[in-house]
Design a protein around this motif. Structure first.
Motif, PDB file in Angstrom:
ATOM      1  N   ARG A 262       1.005  -1.287  -0.002  1.00  8.25           N
ATOM      2  CA  ARG A 262       0.199  -0.037   0.049  1.00  8.25           C
ATOM      3  C   ARG A 262       1.061   1.402   0.142  1.00  8.25           C
ATOM      4  O   ARG A 262       1.982   1.302   0.686  1.00  8.25           O
ATOM      5  CB  ARG A 262      -0.757   0.131   1.149  1.00  8.25           C
ATOM      6  CG  ARG A 262      -2.032  -1.084   1.491  1.00  8.25           C
ATOM      7  CD  ARG A 262      -3.007  -0.873   0.200  1.00  8.25           C
ATOM      8  NE  ARG A 262      -4.049  -1.894   0.256  1.00  8.25           N
ATOM      9  CZ  ARG A 262      -3.919  -3.222  -0.205  1.00  8.25           C
ATOM     10  NH1 ARG A 262      -2.803  -3.477  -0.942  1.00  8.25           N
ATOM     11  NH2 ARG A 262      -4.933  -4.001  -0.136  1.00  8.25           N
TER      12      ARG A 262
ATOM     13  N   ASP B  76      -5.655  -3.418   4.489  1.00  5.49           N
ATOM     14  CA  ASP B  76      -6.700  -2.367   4.521  1.00  5.49           C
ATOM     15  C   ASP B  76      -7.116  -2.136   5.861  1.00  5.49           C
ATOM     16  O   ASP B  76      -7.123  -1.298   6.308  1.00  5.49           O
ATOM     17  CB  ASP B  76      -7.839  -2.946   3.505  1.00  5.49           C
ATOM     18  CG  ASP B  76      -7.454  -2.733   2.217  1.00  5.49           C
ATOM     19  OD1 ASP B  76      -6.621  -2.232   1.674  1.00  5.49           O
ATOM     20  OD2 ASP B  76      -7.965  -3.815   1.444  1.00  5.49           O
TER      21      ASP B  76
ATOM     22  N   TRP C  59       0.134   5.631   0.621  1.00  2.95           N
ATOM     23  CA  TRP C  59      -0.954   6.444   0.692  1.00  2.95           C
ATOM     24  C   TRP C  59      -0.272   7.837   1.209  1.00  2.95           C
ATOM     25  O   TRP C  59       0.614   8.155   2.237  1.00  2.95           O
ATOM     26  CB  TRP C  59      -1.411   6.022   2.385  1.00  2.95           C
ATOM     27  CG  TRP C  59      -2.725   6.584   2.527  1.00  2.95           C
ATOM     28  CD1 TRP C  59      -3.095   7.676   3.067  1.00  2.95           C
ATOM     29  CD2 TRP C  59      -4.040   6.067   1.990  1.00  2.95           C
ATOM     30  NE1 TRP C  59      -4.362   7.787   3.061  1.00  2.95           N
ATOM     31  CE2 TRP C  59      -5.063   6.894   2.263  1.00  2.95           C
ATOM     32  CE3 TRP C  59      -4.136   4.798   1.134  1.00  2.95           C
ATOM     33  CZ2 TRP C  59      -6.280   6.348   1.929  1.00  2.95           C
ATOM     34  CZ3 TRP C  59      -5.487   4.719   0.776  1.00  2.95           C
ATOM     35  CH2 TRP C  59      -6.622   5.569   1.393  1.00  2.95           C
TER      36      TRP C  59
END
Length: 409
Positions: free
Chosen positions: A201, A386, A203
């Motif tokens: 991920r 997540d 971000w």
């Protein structure tokens, strides 16, 4: 329904308001009917002539600046390829029927470039909003004329602000496209790591472009081994992302030839001394070996990887931590340590945006991470990644970038 046949020449001449077309040399190429009527000129008096030969400056007004300001605006549109909106302008026009008589006019002009196939400006659209009657209706420029002119000026500025906002919106859209392309080039989807499951991920901080100085890297190595790293360049935005791209590529190459994580970080540290903006970068490098069920690691000032073992026990790999890149004046060998793992354990690498908060001790953030891992550790890596972001990042967006790698061992 049949597609209508449009006569664009007729449309141009019928446009409401004053519109003229000029070449980049400021020579009239065409003018619509309203322009001819309100300027008091015939088409023959305009076409093929230099604009300021047709409309010279009033020689009786030593303070007149309309010609200079108009020329500057038009040439700016030619040079930049961008629309240029002028402030309210007084421009006296000579009466074509009475030589020596000058008629006061107030204009609100916009000059917009027309680009040819090669991207160069081929025409200037000169649109003029005639506000003379507005000024006269309010009493001309008597003792309070400045206030009325200011009113018209504010109207022009409001329109200009709308156009600036629209250009900014288009520029931001282009920036987002550039940022996404840069992100994809610098942080591509990880290559398959054998039969092992992994999730990544990325971000960026709230309010920044979709690029940052955080990175991850997964390198498949011979003998059922992979090298995994995460790093964090100081700063945000494109400059940090450019440094990140150089360091990530260098470390990825070093992982393929170095004897272990510590040696790879030593090579990266030497390289970082030659890269502007790389100082104080933090990075952690791990080597996962399924043949020996060991994780070998080394950290340059980076938060420790988290190893989730069976039963929800979380261990932080913090026995080989050294200062960030470039923090020492001289090269010093970096430490290295190892930890064993069992089949089904989970390794998590991350950047400080996941756990650090202002006015809060880092141990508090690490405790939150351990708690979230213990609660969601049975999830597959994609779902676990997540869940960690949902649990640990503020709902309103974080002020720091975050990169995250989850690997099922």
């Amino acid at each position: 329904m049949r597609k209508p046949q449009i006569d664009y020449t007729a449309v141009f001449h019928a446009l409401p308001g004053m519109v003229a077309l000029l070449t980049p040399d400021l020579v009239y190429a065409d003018a619509n009917d309203d322009f001819l009527r309100l300027a008091g000129r015939t088409r023959e008096q305009l076409l093929g002539r230099y604009i300021f030969d047709v409309f010279p400056e009033n020689p009786n007004d030593r303070a007149a600046a309309g010609m200079r300001e108009t020329r500057t605006s038009m040439l700016r549109a030619v040079a930049t390829g961008e629309r240029d909106t002028m402030a309210l302008l007084r421009y006296d026009i000579q009466d074509p029927e009475r030589s020596g008589r000058w008629v006061e006019h107030f204009w609100s002009p916009v000059n917009a470039p027309v680009l040819g196939p090669d991207g160069n400006v081929v025409l200037i659209v000169h649109r003029v909003e005639e506000v003379t009657e507005l000024i006269r209706a309010r009493g001309g420029l008597g003792h309070d004329g400045r206030a009325r002119m200011l009113e018209a000026e504010l109207f022009t500025r409001a329109r200009e602000l709308q156009e600036v906002n629209e250009r900014l919106r288009r520029a931001q859209a282009r920036d987002r496209e550039v940022a996404l392309a840069l992100q994809e080039a610098m942080l591509p989807a990880p290559m398959p790591v054998g039969h092992h499951r992994a999730a990544v991920r990325y971000w960026p901080a709230a309010g920044t472009l979709n690029v940052c100085g955080d990175w991850y890297d997964l390198v498949d190595l011979p003998g059922d081994r992979i090298a995994v790293a995460v790093g964090d360049v100081v700063g945000h935005g494109l400059s940090a992302a450019c440094v990140m791209g150089q360091l990530r590529s260098a470390l990825s190459a070093a992982a393929r030839v170095a004897a272990g994580p510590a040696q790879a970080l030593e090579a990266l540290g030497l390289y970082a001394r030659r890269v502007d903006g790389a100082e104080s970068t933090t990075v952690v490098k791990t080597l996962i070996d399924w043949g020996t069920h060991t994780i070998t690691y080394s950290s340059a000032g980076h938060p420790p990887p988290a190893l989730l073992r069976s039963g929800g026990i979380v261990a932080f790999l913090d026995r080989a931590t050294d200062p960030p890149l470039g923090a020492r004046p001289e090269h010093v060998p970096r430490p290295e340590a190892s930890a064993t793992f069992a089949e089904g354990d989970t390794l998590v690498l991350y950047t400080d945006g996941l756990v650090e908060r202002r006015a809060e001790d880092i141990d508090t953030g690490l405790a939150r991470l351990a708690d979230s891992l213990a609660r969601h550790g049975q999830d597959d890596p994609e779902a676990l990644a997540d869940a960690l972001l949902a649990d640990l990042l503020p709902p309103s967006g974080n002020t720091d970038d975050t990169a995250l790698v989850v690997i099922r061992l």
